[in-house]
Design a protein around this motif. Structure first.
Motif, mmCIF file in Angstrom:
data_model
loop_
_atom_site.group_PDB
_atom_site.id
_atom_site.type_symbol
_atom_site.label_atom_id
_atom_site.label_comp_id
_atom_site.label_asym_id
_atom_site.label_seq_id
_atom_site.Cartn_x
_atom_site.Cartn_y
_atom_site.Cartn_z
ATOM 1 N N THR B 271 0.842 -1.194 0.000
ATOM 2 C CA THR B 271 0.000 0.000 0.000
ATOM 3 C C THR B 271 0.877 1.245 0.000
ATOM 4 O O THR B 271 2.040 1.191 0.406
ATOM 5 N N GLY B 272 0.320 2.354 -0.442
ATOM 6 C CA GLY B 272 1.080 3.595 -0.470
ATOM 7 C C GLY B 272 0.168 4.801 -0.454
ATOM 8 O O GLY B 272 -1.017 4.686 -0.784
ATOM 9 N N GLY B 273 0.720 5.941 -0.071
ATOM 10 C CA GLY B 273 -0.098 7.136 0.133
ATOM 11 C C GLY B 273 0.168 8.278 -0.836
ATOM 12 O O GLY B 273 -0.252 9.404 -0.577
ATOM 13 N N TYR B 274 0.877 8.004 -1.936
ATOM 14 C CA TYR B 274 1.115 9.057 -2.932
ATOM 15 C C TYR B 274 0.229 8.824 -4.153
ATOM 16 O O TYR B 274 -0.044 7.680 -4.518
ATOM 17 N N PRO B 275 -0.182 9.920 -4.813
ATOM 18 C CA PRO B 275 -1.005 9.747 -6.016
ATOM 19 C C PRO B 275 -0.250 8.978 -7.098
ATOM 20 O O PRO B 275 0.937 9.191 -7.299
ATOM 21 N N LYS B 276 -0.985 8.081 -7.779
ATOM 22 C CA LYS B 276 -0.386 7.269 -8.846
ATOM 23 C C LYS B 276 -0.834 7.820 -10.187
ATOM 24 O O LYS B 276 -2.020 7.841 -10.502
ATOM 25 N N ILE B 277 0.128 8.258 -10.980
ATOM 26 C CA ILE B 277 -0.203 8.878 -12.269
ATOM 27 C C ILE B 277 -0.533 7.822 -13.311
ATOM 28 O O ILE B 277 -1.349 8.061 -14.201
ATOM 29 N N ALA B 278 0.079 6.633 -13.188
ATOM 30 C CA ALA B 278 -0.140 5.582 -14.185
ATOM 31 C C ALA B 278 0.402 4.269 -13.652
ATOM 32 O O ALA B 278 1.086 4.242 -12.625
ATOM 33 N N THR B 279 0.101 3.187 -14.374
ATOM 34 C CA THR B 279 0.633 1.866 -14.032
ATOM 35 C C THR B 279 1.119 1.182 -15.310
ATOM 36 O O THR B 279 0.393 1.135 -16.305
ATOM 37 N N VAL B 280 2.341 0.670 -15.274
ATOM 38 C CA VAL B 280 2.920 -0.017 -16.425
ATOM 39 C C VAL B 280 2.129 -1.306 -16.672
ATOM 40 O O VAL B 280 1.786 -2.028 -15.723
ATOM 41 N N ILE B 281 1.842 -1.604 -17.942
ATOM 42 C CA ILE B 281 1.072 -2.818 -18.245
ATOM 43 C C ILE B 281 1.961 -4.046 -18.037
ATOM 44 O O ILE B 281 3.191 -3.973 -18.146
ATOM 45 N N SER B 282 1.328 -5.176 -17.715
ATOM 46 C CA SER B 282 2.105 -6.321 -17.228
ATOM 47 C C SER B 282 3.096 -6.847 -18.264
ATOM 48 O O SER B 282 4.192 -7.267 -17.897
ATOM 49 N N VAL B 283 2.754 -6.834 -19.573
ATOM 50 C CA VAL B 283 3.707 -7.397 -20.538
ATOM 51 C C VAL B 283 4.974 -6.538 -20.641
ATOM 52 O O VAL B 283 6.018 -7.038 -21.067
ATOM 53 N N ASP B 284 4.899 -5.267 -20.251
ATOM 54 C CA ASP B 284 6.082 -4.400 -20.352
ATOM 55 C C ASP B 284 6.899 -4.340 -19.057
ATOM 56 O O ASP B 284 7.956 -3.705 -19.019
ATOM 57 N N LEU B 285 6.426 -4.999 -17.989
ATOM 58 C CA LEU B 285 7.196 -5.004 -16.729
ATOM 59 C C LEU B 285 8.553 -5.660 -16.942
ATOM 60 O O LEU B 285 9.545 -5.287 -16.314
ATOM 61 N N SER B 286 8.598 -6.644 -17.850
ATOM 62 C CA SER B 286 9.860 -7.324 -18.126
ATOM 63 C C SER B 286 10.889 -6.347 -18.689
ATOM 64 O O SER B 286 12.073 -6.436 -18.375
#
Lengths: 246, 330
Positions: B271-286
């Motif tokens: 968990t975290g308390g800072y605003p999240k601007i975006a999330t990397v899609i799972s296929v690009d995590l690699s």
């Protein structure tokens, strides 16, 4: 009331409730989580309740985002069957001295005596709003307003597991040895995180917590019991019946 | 007689070598970190090349590889980054299963491409599972090899399926298998990474949102398995730079008040308390996992539908390799 769902990347979504730290909001989070646990939806990987939101990790190869949202709306519209099965967990705590190095500072900060701080801290019943920071660390709401104290300016490098601290309007218990900036007023020998149990965590979101002051001798005796594996945490369920372990 | 399960003796540990599988699933609700391979694609492929389950434990090797002496005949595959794999001093290919004799020495000459390599072994690395996973979470000393990165003198053991009486007969059908070149990712800089905006992108100014999707971001040296601290165009919040703490996913990009984004990865707190601007899609995590300090990352927004289409495509590729495995085993 309609639900707000937001994607968190391509494998999670968060159900966002009214964004404030309040018992009635957190109850809705726990209610939704428990409905989902009771009526498992295929494709749900894990769920993470927080203060005012519930995040659902799902497998998009099994269930689409839209289907997931629809299932959640259905669960939200089921009414009347939910009763929060709260547990009350009591933690024996030794206040002040080496085990509570910031007790006097907290007392000074508010113009109270150390004993008044202890009385206030042990008088309240706290709610576990979220677990995090470290494995099994409970964020406890319900701290008496008079005890609200800012974090330390410089965090300590080492705080032992079991340390009970105050940060702003929250209180919490360190679950593992770690650095930290909370003001430490007491210590409990009761472990929050035991790898030989399943799940290895004593507390869950929605539990109620209370602290019971103990003397140095009582504290040492509990330490012995914990070390010998004979200590049973004091847990009662919502009907007042004693339940042990998880 | 006690069975001899020994697999590798660690001669040199490398910079940061840990045991990882696909992570500790189901315990984030208790505040437990997920951990697992930073590059799940490379781990899964390495395991499939040697005929393992995708989730078997392997070594995650960071930048500077270890020196390992093999204690038994075994089948290995190294995937992910090209860190200069050597067998008894001679270069051997990655993304390929290789039969290795007892007493041989595996080493790594130096990083050429990417940041993290995976050494998968037939049978998997055997360490006691903790909460259903063999992944190492170093900060809490949980899982893996005694909860820590490898050290000289450690002896790793192999899982039960690596303990054949006739390893040659049983494992050789899986030797010298390689992935078609088009399946092997290439790692370079800048890394182009796709994101899904939100959940709190509306807490940033329009200018910041545009800059985030336009400017390259530097991976700073303050980057590890927990997350990458990035530097580039500073991002401005329209209001306070905090939210009531909620769950953060692997790949979530949170932005504290200073405006420098942090890309959260395998060892993030749940968990975290800072605003999240975006999330990397799972296929690009690699691809993110293979970026190292000094590399740049460019973010591009895609729709949820597009990310799921890409995910299905990726899983079809993996499914092909799994089908090939079934053909080998008959």
């Amino acid at each position: 009331m309609s639900l707000t769902c937001l994607p968190v990347g391509d494998m999670a979504l968060t159900v966002v409730f009214e964004q404030k730290i309040a018992e009635n909001i957190n109850r809705r989070v726990v209610e939704m989580a428990s409905r989902l646990a009771k009526r498992p939806v295929k494709g749900v990987v894990e769920i993470v309740p927080a203060y005012a939101s519930l995040t659902i990790y799902y497998d998009p190869l099994i269930i689409s985002y839209q289907e997931m949202v629809e299932r959640l709306h259905e669960l939200d519209h089921m009414s009347g069957e939910y009763e929060e099965k709260q547990r009350i967990v009591t933690f024996p705590a030794l206040y002040g001295g080496e085990q509570g190095p910031d007790l006097n500072d907290v007392a000074d900060h508010h113009g109270l005596t150390p004993q008044q701080v202890i009385d206030l801290h042990t008088s309240a019943l706290y709610r576990v709003y979220m677990l995090g920071f470290s494995p099994g660390f409970p964020y406890l709401g319900g701290l008496p307003r008079q005890l609200s104290t800012p974090r330390l300016d410089t965090p300590r490098l080492h705080i032992p597991a079991g340390a009970i601290g105050i940060a702003g309007s929250q209180t919490g218990i360190y679950s593992i040895d770690s650095p930290g900036g909370w003001r430490i007023i007491a210590h409990t020998p009761v472990p929050l995180f035991r790898l030989d149990e399943d799940p290895p965590f004593l507390l869950r979101v929605g539990d109620l917590v209370r602290f019971m002051p103990v003397t140095d001798e009582e504290y040492q005796e509990i330490v012995q019991q914990v070390n010998h594996g004979t200590y049973q945490p004091q847990i009662v369920d919502h009907t007042g019946k004693e339940v042990n372990g998880s | 007689m006690v069975q001899d399960n020994r697999l590798f003796e660690v001669i040199k540990p490398g910079l940061f070598t840990t045991v990882q599988d696909l992570g500790r699933i189901g315990y984030q609700q208790y505040g437990m970190v997920v951990s697992g391979a930073m590059d799940p694609f490379a781990l899964r492929m390495g395991n499939l090349l040697v005929g393992n389950d995708e989730n078997d434990a392997a070594l995650e090797i960071t930048m500077v590889g270890p020196v390992l002496k093999t204690c038994r005949d075994c089948l290995i595959a190294v995937t992910g980054a090209d860190l200069g794999l050597r067998l008894d001093g001679h270069p051997i290919p990655t993304w390929k299963s290789v039969w290795v004799r007892q007493g041989a020495v595996l080493s790594f000459a130096g990083a050429r491409q990417g940041c993290r390599a995976y050494l998968a072994v037939r049978g998997g690395i055997d360490v006691p599972p903790v909460m259903g996973s063999r992944s190492t979470y170093v900060k809490a000393g949980i899982g893996g090899y005694n909860g820590r990165p490898l050290r000289s003198g450690d002896v790793l053991e192999v899982g039960i399926r690596g303990l054949s009486e006739r390893p040659r007969d049983d494992f050789l059908p899986f030797a010298n298998r390689r992935l078609p070149p088009e399946m092997i990712p290439r790692y370079g800089t800048p890394v182009h990474v796709r994101v899904i905006l939100g959940p709190q992108h509306d807490m940033f100014t329009m200018d910041s949102l545009e800059a985030f999707l336009r400017e390259p971001y530097l991976v700073t040296p303050q980057s590890d398995r927990m997350g990458y601290r990035l530097k580039g165009a500073r991002l401005t919040h329209t209001g306070p730079a905090e939210i009531i703490s909620d769950s953060v996913a692997c790949g979530s990009i949170q932005v504290p008040a200073g405006g420098n984004p942090i890309l959260l990865l395998a060892d993030r707190q749940p968990t975290g308390g800072y605003p999240k601007i975006a999330t990397v899609i799972s296929v690009d995590l690699s691809l993110v996992a293979q970026a190292k300090p000094g590399d740049h990352i460019c973010f591009h927004a895609v729709s949820l539908e597009e990310s799921h289409r890409l995910l299905r495509q990726r899983e079809q590729t993996i499914q092909m390799v799994k089908t090939a495995n079934r053909l080998v085993t008959g």
